[in-house]
Structures are given as structure tokens and as C-alpha cells.
Design a protein around this motif. Structure first.
Motif, PDB file in Angstrom:
ATOM      1  N   LEU A   1       0.860  -1.189   0.000  1.00  0.00           N
ATOM      2  CA  LEU A   1       0.000   0.000   0.000  1.00  0.00           C
ATOM      3  C   LEU A   1       0.891   1.232   0.000  1.00  0.00           C
ATOM      4  N   ARG A   2       0.857   1.979  -1.103  1.00  0.00           N
ATOM      5  CA  ARG A   2       1.765   3.108  -1.286  1.00  0.00           C
ATOM      6  C   ARG A   2       0.980   4.362  -1.667  1.00  0.00           C
ATOM      7  N   MET A   3       1.256   5.455  -0.969  1.00  0.00           N
ATOM      8  CA  MET A   3       0.619   6.729  -1.283  1.00  0.00           C
ATOM      9  C   MET A   3       1.258   7.341  -2.529  1.00  0.00           C
ATOM     10  N   ILE A   4       0.453   7.994  -3.351  1.00  0.00           N
ATOM     11  CA  ILE A   4       0.975   8.710  -4.512  1.00  0.00           C
ATOM     12  C   ILE A   4       1.459  10.084  -4.046  1.00  0.00           C
ATOM     13  N   GLY A   5       2.710  10.413  -4.338  1.00  0.00           N
ATOM     14  CA  GLY A   5       3.250  11.711  -3.945  1.00  0.00           C
ATOM     15  C   GLY A   5       3.747  11.723  -2.512  1.00  0.00           C
ATOM     16  N   ASP A   6       3.773  12.911  -1.920  1.00  0.00           N
ATOM     17  CA  ASP A   6       4.250  13.099  -0.552  1.00  0.00           C
ATOM     18  C   ASP A   6       3.130  12.721   0.418  1.00  0.00           C
ATOM     19  N   PRO A   7       3.283  11.639   1.187  1.00  0.00           N
ATOM     20  CA  PRO A   7       2.209  11.196   2.084  1.00  0.00           C
ATOM     21  C   PRO A   7       1.732  12.280   3.049  1.00  0.00           C
ATOM     22  N   MET A   8       2.657  13.059   3.610  1.00  0.00           N
ATOM     23  CA  MET A   8       2.270  14.093   4.562  1.00  0.00           C
ATOM     24  C   MET A   8       1.336  15.114   3.914  1.00  0.00           C
ATOM     25  N   GLU A   9       1.686  15.541   2.718  1.00  0.00           N
ATOM     26  CA  GLU A   9       0.854  16.513   2.007  1.00  0.00           C
ATOM     27  C   GLU A   9      -0.490  15.912   1.617  1.00  0.00           C
ATOM     28  N   ARG A  10      -0.488  14.655   1.189  1.00  0.00           N
ATOM     29  CA  ARG A  10      -1.732  14.016   0.771  1.00  0.00           C
ATOM     30  C   ARG A  10      -2.673  13.799   1.950  1.00  0.00           C
ATOM     31  N   TYR A  11      -2.118  13.507   3.127  1.00  0.00           N
ATOM     32  CA  TYR A  11      -2.950  13.364   4.320  1.00  0.00           C
ATOM     33  C   TYR A  11      -3.547  14.705   4.733  1.00  0.00           C
ATOM     34  N   ARG A  12      -2.776  15.782   4.543  1.00  0.00           N
ATOM     35  CA  ARG A  12      -3.313  17.108   4.865  1.00  0.00           C
ATOM     36  C   ARG A  12      -4.461  17.468   3.933  1.00  0.00           C
ATOM     37  N   GLU A  13      -4.351  17.085   2.660  1.00  0.00           N
ATOM     38  CA  GLU A  13      -5.417  17.380   1.704  1.00  0.00           C
ATOM     39  C   GLU A  13      -6.727  16.721   2.113  1.00  0.00           C
ATOM     40  N   ASP A  14      -6.629  15.501   2.629  1.00  0.00           N
ATOM     41  CA  ASP A  14      -7.816  14.747   3.028  1.00  0.00           C
ATOM     42  C   ASP A  14      -7.443  13.831   4.197  1.00  0.00           C
ATOM     43  N   PRO A  15      -7.673  14.278   5.438  1.00  0.00           N
ATOM     44  CA  PRO A  15      -7.293  13.479   6.617  1.00  0.00           C
ATOM     45  C   PRO A  15      -7.944  12.098   6.660  1.00  0.00           C
ATOM     46  N   VAL A  16      -9.071  11.932   5.976  1.00  0.00           N
ATOM     47  CA  VAL A  16      -9.749  10.632   5.967  1.00  0.00           C
ATOM     48  C   VAL A  16      -8.859   9.558   5.344  1.00  0.00           C
ATOM     49  N   ARG A  17      -7.888   9.971   4.554  1.00  0.00           N
ATOM     50  CA  ARG A  17      -6.995   9.007   3.914  1.00  0.00           C
ATOM     51  C   ARG A  17      -6.215   8.186   4.943  1.00  0.00           C
ATOM     52  N   MET A  18      -5.964   8.752   6.109  1.00  0.00           N
ATOM     53  CA  MET A  18      -5.256   7.999   7.147  1.00  0.00           C
ATOM     54  C   MET A  18      -6.081   6.798   7.590  1.00  0.00           C
ATOM     55  N   MET A  19      -7.369   7.019   7.806  1.00  0.00           N
ATOM     56  CA  MET A  19      -8.255   5.923   8.193  1.00  0.00           C
ATOM     57  C   MET A  19      -8.415   4.930   7.050  1.00  0.00           C
ATOM     58  N   ARG A  20      -8.462   5.465   5.832  1.00  0.00           N
ATOM     59  CA  ARG A  20      -8.608   4.592   4.665  1.00  0.00           C
ATOM     60  C   ARG A  20      -7.389   3.689   4.502  1.00  0.00           C
ATOM     61  N   ALA A  21      -6.211   4.238   4.781  1.00  0.00           N
ATOM     62  CA  ALA A  21      -4.987   3.441   4.671  1.00  0.00           C
ATOM     63  C   ALA A  21      -5.003   2.279   5.659  1.00  0.00           C
ATOM     64  N   VAL A  22      -5.408   2.562   6.887  1.00  0.00           N
ATOM     65  CA  VAL A  22      -5.469   1.511   7.911  1.00  0.00           C
ATOM     66  C   VAL A  22      -6.512   0.466   7.534  1.00  0.00           C
ATOM     67  N   ARG A  23      -7.664   0.929   7.049  1.00  0.00           N
ATOM     68  CA  ARG A  23      -8.743   0.004   6.700  1.00  0.00           C
ATOM     69  C   ARG A  23      -8.346  -0.909   5.543  1.00  0.00           C
ATOM     70  N   ILE A  24      -7.760  -0.331   4.486  1.00  0.00           N
ATOM     71  CA  ILE A  24      -7.366  -1.135   3.326  1.00  0.00           C
ATOM     72  C   ILE A  24      -6.276  -2.129   3.705  1.00  0.00           C
ATOM     73  N   SER A  25      -5.310  -1.657   4.496  1.00  0.00           N
ATOM     74  CA  SER A  25      -4.213  -2.529   4.906  1.00  0.00           C
ATOM     75  C   SER A  25      -4.725  -3.724   5.702  1.00  0.00           C
ATOM     76  N   ALA A  26      -5.667  -3.458   6.622  1.00  0.00           N
ATOM     77  CA  ALA A  26      -6.208  -4.539   7.450  1.00  0.00           C
ATOM     78  C   ALA A  26      -7.121  -5.462   6.648  1.00  0.00           C
ATOM     79  N   LYS A  27      -7.925  -4.874   5.775  1.00  0.00           N
ATOM     80  CA  LYS A  27      -8.897  -5.653   5.009  1.00  0.00           C
ATOM     81  C   LYS A  27      -8.232  -6.573   3.994  1.00  0.00           C
ATOM     82  N   LEU A  28      -7.227  -6.054   3.290  1.00  0.00           N
ATOM     83  CA  LEU A  28      -6.603  -6.812   2.209  1.00  0.00           C
ATOM     84  C   LEU A  28      -5.304  -7.496   2.624  1.00  0.00           C
ATOM     85  N   GLY A  29      -4.819  -7.161   3.818  1.00  0.00           N
ATOM     86  CA  GLY A  29      -3.561  -7.750   4.254  1.00  0.00           C
ATOM     87  C   GLY A  29      -2.365  -7.166   3.531  1.00  0.00           C
ATOM     88  N   PHE A  30      -2.491  -5.906   3.089  1.00  0.00           N
ATOM     89  CA  PHE A  30      -1.392  -5.236   2.396  1.00  0.00           C
ATOM     90  C   PHE A  30      -0.488  -4.563   3.426  1.00  0.00           C
TER      91      PHE A  30
END
Length: 264
Positions: free
Chosen positions: A226-255
Motif C-alpha cells: 500500500l503506497r501513497m501517490i506523492g508526498d504522504p504528509m501533504e496528501r494526508y493534509r489534503e484529506d485526513p480521511v486518507r489515514m483511516m482509509r490506509a489503515v482500513r485497506i491494509s487490514a482488510k486486504l492484508g497489504f
């Protein structure tokens, strides 16, 4: 002459004396602090070096923005077309028949590659919301911050979005960098760069059965990364929900999260 004396020559002598002594004088109230100019220059140089080193240390990996995608054939990706819903396929077909580009995008393509039946389908196109609506039998434009089109097929709704521009004056962000308005349309490669993770930035054409990959998402799915496109810090600032989405996808798919994506 001394600095206290008056006259043009005295000022010149005073100026030369200061240059010879290499001193910087800054008045503070009744006192004065003197810093050697040579020492100040060294301090600034060291500060800039430390600043650059810290920036490189904490900055996420730079992503080369590809304008030409890697085309992945059916024989490589192995998607079963029977897992693609009729509504998603028909939405793309109707747009393509009018000369527009239209692809299934996002988590649906990721799930299709994993052999999982997607719960819902999203479509991305270069047609504007008004053009999408004219191409479909039942379609409704929704949203103000992000204008989308809901294409209705019985009980199923296909969410159709227009390619978003990467950087434009119409993209509004708040003081924290969060995107609050985005209705500026762009090219397909820009839309890919605007998406969150590489595994969600794949474009599947149900007609040709080809995948268009701008950020090596195909390889990341194969590696279960599971890899963020671009600078992860900046992308999380653009949409903080992405942090929760990253955890959910990682746990759900085992990535496993890529290091910068996890540390940010």
C-alpha cells in the motif's frame, strides 16, 4: 577620522572601519549587540545545510508524474469480465459511443484484480457532468464542492466523475491544506496523480479489457504493498480521511504499508 566626527570624510572613514572590522551592529533599546559578519555567514551556511538535510529526511518519496500510462493487457491482469457489473460496463459504453473516454476506476479495479466482486463501481471520464448526463438515460448531477454524476440502473448507482486537474486556480484549500472545493477538470494523467494510493489509480476499460497504469499500481497489488501517490504528509493534509482509509485497506486486504506512507 573617528566615527563620532562630522563630515563626508568622517563618514567614509567610519564606513571603511566597519568593513575592516567585519562587524554587524543591531541596536536594542539602549544597548547594542555585535556579531562578527564572518561568524554570521558561517552560521547561515550551517543552518541552510541542516535545513536541507532535515527536509530530505522527512520528505516523502518523490513521484515522477507519468503522462503516458503503462497498458496492461488482459493476459497479464487476468480480470474476469463476468465480475464487472452490467451497469458499469454500459455506462462506459454509452460514453465511448459518443467519443468520450470512460474507465472503471478506484477500488473496483483493485478488487477485480484480486478476484473479488466489487461492492460498487466508479467511472472516470473526460466528459463534463453535463455531457455525462446527456449520454445516460437516468443520471443526476450532485454535489457542489465536488460535482459528480449518479447514473442509475435499477437499484444500482454508478458514480461518474470527470478527470480532475492536478494544480489549478479553481482548486481551493484551507489553511491546513485540506481541499475544500475542486471542480476544475483536467487530463487523465492528472486525475491519476490526484488519487490517493497507487493501487486505487488504475483505469480499466471494460470494452478493450485493458488496464491503464500511471503509478505502478499493478506491481504494488502483486507485491501486496500500500503506497501513497506523492508526498504522504501533504496528501494526508489534503484529506485526513486518507489515514483511516490506509489503515482500513491494509487490514482488510492484508497489504503492508510502504514505509513513508506508514510513518507520515
Amino acid at each position: 577620522m573617528r566615527c563620532g566626527q562630522s563630515g563626508r570624510n568622517a563618514q567614509d572613514d567610519c564606513g571603511r572601519t566597519r568593513l575592516e572590522k567585519h562587524r554587524y551592529v543591531r541596536q536594542r533599546g539602549t544597548g547594542a549587540s555585535r556579531i562578527e559578519c564572518g561568524q554570521l555567514g558561517v552560521f547561515r551556511e550551517v543552518f541552510e545545510r541542516v535545513k536541507k538535510a532535515v527536509t530530505r529526511l522527512f520528505k516523502g518519496p518523490e513521484t515522477q508524474l507519468k503522462k503516458v500510462p503503462t497498458v496492461i493487457s488482459k493476459s497479464r491482469h487476468g480480470i474476469d469480465p463476468r465480475l464487472v457489473s452490467f451497469a458499469a460496463r454500459r455506462t462506459c459504453e454509452l460514453l465511448q459511443q459518443r467519443g468520450y473516454k470512460a474507465y472503471i476506476v478506484g477500488g473496483a479495479v483493485r478488487d477485480l484484480m484480486l478476484g473479488v466482486q466489487p461492492k460498487d463501481f466508479d467511472v472516470a471520464t473526460n466528459a463534463t457532468p453535463e455531457q455525462v448526463k446527456r449520454c445516460q438515460r437516468r443520471a443526476y448531477i450532485i454535489g457542489r464542492r465536488f460535482r459528480l454524476v449518479h447514473v442509475v440502473f435499477g437499484q444500482e448507482i454508478i458514480e461518474c466523475s470527470t478527470f480532475r486537474a492536478l494544480d489549478a486556480d479553481g482548486v481551493r484549500k484551507d489553511a491546513d491544506g485540506r481541499v475544500i472545493s475542486d471542480n476544475v477538470f483536467g487530463e487523465m494523467w492528472e486525475d491519476a496523480a490526484r488519487r490517493d494510493f497507487t493501487i486505487n489509480a488504475l483505469y480499466y476499460d471494460p470494452t478493450s479489457e485493458e488496464i491503464y497504469d500511471y503509478h505502478n499500481g499493478f506491481e504494488d497489488i502483486s507485491a501486496r504493498c500500500l503506497r501513497m501517490i506523492g508526498d504522504p504528509m501533504e496528501r494526508y493534509r489534503e484529506d485526513p480521511v486518507r489515514m483511516m482509509r490506509a489503515v482500513r485497506i491494509s487490514a482488510k486486504l492484508g497489504f503492508k504499508m510502504e514505509r513513508a506512507t506508514e510513518k507520515a
